[in-house]
Design a protein around this motif. Structure first.
Motif, PDB file in Angstrom:
ATOM      1  N   LEU A 159     -23.414   8.925 -10.707  1.00 19.66           N
ATOM      2  CA  LEU A 159     -22.787   7.544 -11.119  1.00 19.66           C
ATOM      3  C   LEU A 159     -21.276   7.885 -11.437  1.00 19.66           C
ATOM      4  O   LEU A 159     -20.278   7.124 -11.010  1.00 19.66           O
ATOM      5  CB  LEU A 159     -23.272   7.304 -12.156  1.00 19.66           C
ATOM      6  CG  LEU A 159     -22.899   5.720 -12.682  1.00 19.66           C
ATOM      7  CD1 LEU A 159     -22.838   4.664 -12.031  1.00 19.66           C
ATOM      8  CD2 LEU A 159     -23.506   5.554 -14.210  1.00 19.66           C
ATOM      9  N   ALA A 160     -20.973   8.976 -11.951  1.00 19.31           N
ATOM     10  CA  ALA A 160     -19.632   9.394 -12.249  1.00 19.31           C
ATOM     11  C   ALA A 160     -18.808   9.383 -11.094  1.00 19.31           C
ATOM     12  O   ALA A 160     -17.775   9.068 -10.987  1.00 19.31           O
ATOM     13  CB  ALA A 160     -19.483  10.710 -13.112  1.00 19.31           C
ATOM     14  N   VAL A 161     -19.246   9.973  -9.995  1.00 18.58           N
ATOM     15  CA  VAL A 161     -18.422  10.328  -8.789  1.00 18.58           C
ATOM     16  C   VAL A 161     -18.420   8.942  -8.217  1.00 18.58           C
ATOM     17  O   VAL A 161     -17.224   8.397  -7.573  1.00 18.58           O
ATOM     18  CB  VAL A 161     -19.127  11.271  -7.819  1.00 18.58           C
ATOM     19  CG1 VAL A 161     -18.636  11.230  -6.374  1.00 18.58           C
ATOM     20  CG2 VAL A 161     -19.329  12.667  -8.211  1.00 18.58           C
ATOM     21  N   LEU A 162     -19.206   8.046  -8.309  1.00 19.03           N
ATOM     22  CA  LEU A 162     -19.194   7.016  -7.562  1.00 19.03           C
ATOM     23  C   LEU A 162     -18.202   5.667  -8.040  1.00 19.03           C
ATOM     24  O   LEU A 162     -17.466   5.069  -7.536  1.00 19.03           O
ATOM     25  CB  LEU A 162     -20.505   5.928  -7.675  1.00 19.03           C
ATOM     26  CG  LEU A 162     -20.609   4.808  -6.981  1.00 19.03           C
ATOM     27  CD1 LEU A 162     -20.482   4.570  -5.601  1.00 19.03           C
ATOM     28  CD2 LEU A 162     -22.043   3.888  -7.253  1.00 19.03           C
ATOM     29  N   LEU A 163     -18.337   5.833  -9.544  1.00 16.56           N
ATOM     30  CA  LEU A 163     -17.414   4.939 -10.301  1.00 16.56           C
ATOM     31  C   LEU A 163     -15.898   5.404 -10.059  1.00 16.56           C
ATOM     32  O   LEU A 163     -14.765   4.689  -9.749  1.00 16.56           O
ATOM     33  CB  LEU A 163     -17.765   4.941 -11.802  1.00 16.56           C
ATOM     34  CG  LEU A 163     -19.139   4.360 -11.989  1.00 16.56           C
ATOM     35  CD1 LEU A 163     -19.355   4.113 -13.391  1.00 16.56           C
ATOM     36  CD2 LEU A 163     -19.224   2.693 -11.399  1.00 16.56           C
ATOM     37  N   THR A 164     -15.564   6.774 -10.108  1.00 17.70           N
ATOM     38  CA  THR A 164     -14.357   7.280 -10.258  1.00 17.70           C
ATOM     39  C   THR A 164     -13.726   7.340  -8.849  1.00 17.70           C
ATOM     40  O   THR A 164     -12.446   6.987  -8.522  1.00 17.70           O
ATOM     41  CB  THR A 164     -14.239   8.728 -10.677  1.00 17.70           C
ATOM     42  OG1 THR A 164     -15.024   9.461  -9.810  1.00 17.70           O
ATOM     43  CG2 THR A 164     -14.773   8.751 -12.225  1.00 17.70           C
ATOM     44  N   VAL A 165     -14.411   7.454  -7.664  1.00 14.45           N
ATOM     45  CA  VAL A 165     -14.064   7.448  -6.415  1.00 14.45           C
ATOM     46  C   VAL A 165     -13.618   5.841  -6.022  1.00 14.45           C
ATOM     47  O   VAL A 165     -12.438   5.576  -5.599  1.00 14.45           O
ATOM     48  CB  VAL A 165     -15.043   7.814  -5.374  1.00 14.45           C
ATOM     49  CG1 VAL A 165     -14.698   7.367  -3.968  1.00 14.45           C
ATOM     50  CG2 VAL A 165     -15.046   9.384  -5.469  1.00 14.45           C
ATOM     51  N   THR A 166     -14.297   4.936  -6.428  1.00 16.25           N
ATOM     52  CA  THR A 166     -14.107   3.468  -6.291  1.00 16.25           C
ATOM     53  C   THR A 166     -12.859   3.204  -6.886  1.00 16.25           C
ATOM     54  O   THR A 166     -12.225   2.433  -6.364  1.00 16.25           O
ATOM     55  CB  THR A 166     -15.289   2.661  -6.812  1.00 16.25           C
ATOM     56  OG1 THR A 166     -16.524   3.055  -6.143  1.00 16.25           O
ATOM     57  CG2 THR A 166     -15.185   1.160  -6.591  1.00 16.25           C
ATOM     58  N   PHE A 167     -12.778   3.686  -8.425  1.00 15.68           N
ATOM     59  CA  PHE A 167     -11.534   3.249  -9.018  1.00 15.68           C
ATOM     60  C   PHE A 167     -10.474   3.923  -8.380  1.00 15.68           C
ATOM     61  O   PHE A 167      -9.378   3.417  -8.326  1.00 15.68           O
ATOM     62  CB  PHE A 167     -11.657   3.791 -10.324  1.00 15.68           C
ATOM     63  CG  PHE A 167     -10.393   3.556 -11.229  1.00 15.68           C
ATOM     64  CD1 PHE A 167     -10.171   2.285 -11.560  1.00 15.68           C
ATOM     65  CD2 PHE A 167      -9.715   4.644 -11.591  1.00 15.68           C
ATOM     66  CE1 PHE A 167      -8.789   2.184 -12.558  1.00 15.68           C
ATOM     67  CE2 PHE A 167      -8.555   4.627 -12.342  1.00 15.68           C
ATOM     68  CZ  PHE A 167      -8.066   3.183 -12.818  1.00 15.68           C
ATOM     69  N   GLY A 168     -10.646   5.148  -7.879  1.00 14.99           N
ATOM     70  CA  GLY A 168      -9.413   5.799  -7.114  1.00 14.99           C
ATOM     71  C   GLY A 168      -8.799   5.329  -5.903  1.00 14.99           C
ATOM     72  O   GLY A 168      -7.573   5.201  -5.854  1.00 14.99           O
ATOM     73  N   VAL A 169      -9.876   4.725  -5.073  1.00 12.19           N
ATOM     74  CA  VAL A 169      -9.466   3.879  -4.026  1.00 12.19           C
ATOM     75  C   VAL A 169      -8.680   2.754  -4.367  1.00 12.19           C
ATOM     76  O   VAL A 169      -7.556   2.411  -3.788  1.00 12.19           O
ATOM     77  CB  VAL A 169     -10.713   3.668  -2.972  1.00 12.19           C
ATOM     78  CG1 VAL A 169     -10.377   2.732  -1.835  1.00 12.19           C
ATOM     79  CG2 VAL A 169     -11.344   4.766  -2.529  1.00 12.19           C
ATOM     80  N   ALA A 170      -9.111   1.930  -5.275  1.00  5.28           N
ATOM     81  CA  ALA A 170      -8.477   0.858  -5.564  1.00  5.28           C
ATOM     82  C   ALA A 170      -7.112   1.040  -6.313  1.00  5.28           C
ATOM     83  O   ALA A 170      -6.145   0.412  -5.918  1.00  5.28           O
ATOM     84  CB  ALA A 170      -9.389  -0.060  -6.631  1.00  5.28           C
ATOM     85  N   ALA A 171      -7.095   1.973  -6.851  1.00  6.87           N
ATOM     86  CA  ALA A 171      -5.579   2.191  -7.604  1.00  6.87           C
ATOM     87  C   ALA A 171      -4.755   2.882  -6.529  1.00  6.87           C
ATOM     88  O   ALA A 171      -3.542   2.540  -6.654  1.00  6.87           O
ATOM     89  CB  ALA A 171      -5.809   3.566  -8.703  1.00  6.87           C
ATOM     90  N   THR A 172      -5.100   3.726  -5.744  1.00  5.49           N
ATOM     91  CA  THR A 172      -4.541   3.987  -4.451  1.00  5.49           C
ATOM     92  C   THR A 172      -3.729   2.962  -3.619  1.00  5.49           C
ATOM     93  O   THR A 172      -2.547   2.895  -3.236  1.00  5.49           O
ATOM     94  CB  THR A 172      -4.968   5.092  -3.739  1.00  5.49           C
ATOM     95  OG1 THR A 172      -5.546   6.186  -4.306  1.00  5.49           O
ATOM     96  CG2 THR A 172      -4.173   5.776  -2.598  1.00  5.49           C
ATOM     97  N   ILE A 173      -4.631   1.937  -3.237  1.00  5.82           N
ATOM     98  CA  ILE A 173      -4.274   0.967  -2.433  1.00  5.82           C
ATOM     99  C   ILE A 173      -3.119   0.094  -3.298  1.00  5.82           C
ATOM    100  O   ILE A 173      -2.163  -0.473  -2.955  1.00  5.82           O
ATOM    101  CB  ILE A 173      -5.544  -0.019  -2.271  1.00  5.82           C
ATOM    102  CG1 ILE A 173      -6.463   0.530  -1.389  1.00  5.82           C
ATOM    103  CG2 ILE A 173      -4.946  -1.408  -1.633  1.00  5.82           C
ATOM    104  CD1 ILE A 173      -7.690  -0.127  -1.208  1.00  5.82           C
ATOM    105  N   LEU A 174      -3.453  -0.244  -4.795  1.00  8.58           N
ATOM    106  CA  LEU A 174      -2.257  -0.983  -5.523  1.00  8.58           C
ATOM    107  C   LEU A 174      -0.940  -0.111  -5.438  1.00  8.58           C
ATOM    108  O   LEU A 174      -0.066  -0.711  -5.187  1.00  8.58           O
ATOM    109  CB  LEU A 174      -2.892  -0.957  -6.700  1.00  8.58           C
ATOM    110  CG  LEU A 174      -2.095  -1.472  -8.120  1.00  8.58           C
ATOM    111  CD1 LEU A 174      -1.522  -2.877  -7.983  1.00  8.58           C
ATOM    112  CD2 LEU A 174      -2.560  -1.261  -9.526  1.00  8.58           C
ATOM    113  N   SER A 175      -0.836   1.146  -5.780  1.00 12.84           N
ATOM    114  CA  SER A 175       0.134   1.866  -5.781  1.00 12.84           C
ATOM    115  C   SER A 175       0.764   1.920  -4.489  1.00 12.84           C
ATOM    116  O   SER A 175       1.904   1.653  -4.432  1.00 12.84           O
ATOM    117  CB  SER A 175      -0.178   3.281  -6.266  1.00 12.84           C
ATOM    118  OG  SER A 175       1.137   4.044  -6.119  1.00 12.84           O
TER     119      SER A 175
END
Length: 489
Positions: A159-175
């Motif tokens: 769950l930790a990996v799933l949530l952080t990867v999802t957040f990371g992809v979204a943050a990278t797209i935003l930036s």
């Protein structure tokens, strides 16, 4: 808690999260305005938020800087010392109050990471005496997290990996796609938050081992890279370049997370800590977009010795024929490489075109000192590479205007024995941060580009020189023979 002025200087004792946050914010506001006053009114230089993260790397080379820059940096350091002391002692006392190791005070000096760490300390509660943890265990969000996060080690890691990867992809797209920023928040704050956040989720119910915490953080970063490649946000080359920095920063975050999750009572209220982590990255991205730092200008110099006089080398420098396909592994990976050079006109005002595999540099000539110096500005830059990607092509913003050549020159120095030392220099900027980390990559790439051109010029000039010598030798033998033949009756 009643604060006295002396509390700002004492390193002993503790300070709770409220006063720590208020003093920290007020202190930063006071220091920033003081620095702006000194920089702009005394030294007539601009000063922005991100200047706090640029000078430390330059200060390491302060003795090689011009005198004016040395004076400026020394003054800014002198005005910063009282604030540094206050920040360090207050952070020490806040760590002690939260039940965390005082050694974590070193995070105070890590650019960008210290902002996220400050936010965490501003919401992390006082460590309660043993047996009183249940006093802060209530709350609907806390109950929701208790149910949502699995208790088993494997499931909580997944769950930790799933949530952080999802957040990371979204943050990278935003930036990258939303704000067109490849800055500190993307390459430093995001990996730190991913490493810290993944461990806090992984160790939510019970403390986990340090090695497994590092592993969860590393897996999150690696899977984030594969995710960005899969959704065509980035290519393999740039992801490989960013990976070392991201893994190191994520490991720092994971280490801090490991310390926190070993003290479950400091997790309360966990929802506020999670919220701080979620908001810190997009918040920093927004600040960086609103007040972008000014990129420094870097210079790369490469040289070679050629067995030919400057006059012959000059002819090859001004324009040169097609260079054979590259054998350098760097270019075979997709980095753009030079193929030929042409010139329109002669002297100052002429326009040179250095053609690369991805397009042409347009180089108006500024100095034409034949056969000693050719200097030119750069009016147009092609994309710096062709990304490796499973798709036909992608167009990440960093390939368009983020690595920009500003000026270049060829310097020819005559040596003994009709030899020439040829030095090529490129002045460039890039909009990737931390600037010094990405300079390691860009300097290496530009140096390889220089060597490809310089070695080709060397081959062409020495071949032309050899042909001239052969013709001269042939003429020295043929001409006397012809004269002797013509002299016979």
């Amino acid at each position: 808690m009643k604060l006295r002025l002396s509390d700002l200087w004492r390193w002993d004792g503790t300070i709770t999260r409220g006063p720590y946050a208020v003093i920290g914010l007020l202190g930063f506001a006071l220091k920033h305005n003081l620095d702006r006053f000194v920089a702009m009114l005394v030294f007539h230089r601009p000063w922005g938020l991100f200047n706090y993260w640029i000078p430390p790397t330059r200060a390491l080379r302060i003795t090689s800087l011009p005198r004016a820059d040395q004076t400026f940096l020394a003054t800014m350091l002198a005005t910063a010392l009282p604030f540094i002391w206050v920040g360090v002692v207050l952070t020490l006392r806040r760590l002690r109050d939260a039940g965390l190791p005082p050694g974590l005070v070193v995070v105070f000096f890590l650019p960008v990471v210290n902002l996220v760490f400050f936010a965490l300390l501003s919401v992390m509660p006082t460590r309660l005496p043993k047996g009183f943890e249940e006093l802060e265990s209530g709350g609907r969000m806390r109950a929701f997290l208790d149910r949502a996060i699995p208790e088993s080690e494997l499931a909580s890691a997944a769950l930790a990996v799933l949530l952080t990867v999802t957040f990371g992809v979204a943050a990278t797209i935003l930036s990258t796609a939303g704000l067109s920023r490849y800055g500190w928040s993307l390459f430093v704050a995001l990996p730190f938050v991913l490493g810290l956040g993944s461990v806090l989720i992984y160790g939510y119910h019970r403390p986990r081992g340090y090695t497994s915490c590092l592993a969860v953080a590393a897996i999150s970063i690696l899977l984030l890279g594969f995710g960005l490649l899969a959704v065509a946000i980035e290519g393999a080359i740039c992801l490989a370049m960013a990976a070392p920095l991201a893994l190191v920063i994520a490991s720092i975050g994971a280490s801090i997370g490991y310390v926190i999750q070993r003290r479950p009572q400091t997790m309360h209220p966990a929802p506020s800590m999670m919220l701080v982590l979620l908001l810190s990255v997009p918040g920093l991205m927004g600040v960086e977009h609103a007040a972008p730092p000014e990129p420094p200008v870097f210079a790369v110099r490469s040289s070679i010795e050629i067995a030919a006089p400057p006059e012959e080398v000059w002819r090859q420098v001004v324009s040169f024929a097609e260079i054979p396909p590259p054998e350098d592994p760097l270019f075979r990976l997709g980095i753009a490489y030079p193929t030929r050079a042409t010139i329109e006109g002669r002297g100052v005002g002429a326009v040179r075109h250095c053609v690369f595999s991805t397009g042409a540099f347009v180089e108006p000539i500024e100095v034409w000192d034949e056969p000693h110096l050719l200097r030119f500005s750069v009016a147009a830059n092609p994309p710096p590479m062709q990304e490796w990607t499973p798709y036909k092509e992608i167009h990440p913003p960093h390939l368009h205007g983020f690595l920009v050549s500003r000026q270049g020159q060829f310097l020819l120095t005559p040596l003994a024995g009709n030899r020439t030392r040829l030095e090529g220099t490129t002045w460039y900027q890039h909009h990737l941060w931390p600037a010094d980390y990405w300079q390691l990559w860009s300097d290496t790439v530009i140096h390889h580009i220089h060597l490809r051109v310089l070695r080709h010029i060397k081959r062409q000039a020495e071949r032309s020189r050899a042909e001239q010598q052969a013709h001269s030798a042939f003429d020295s033998v043929l001409q006397p023979a012809l004269r002797a033949t013509n002299a016979q009756p």
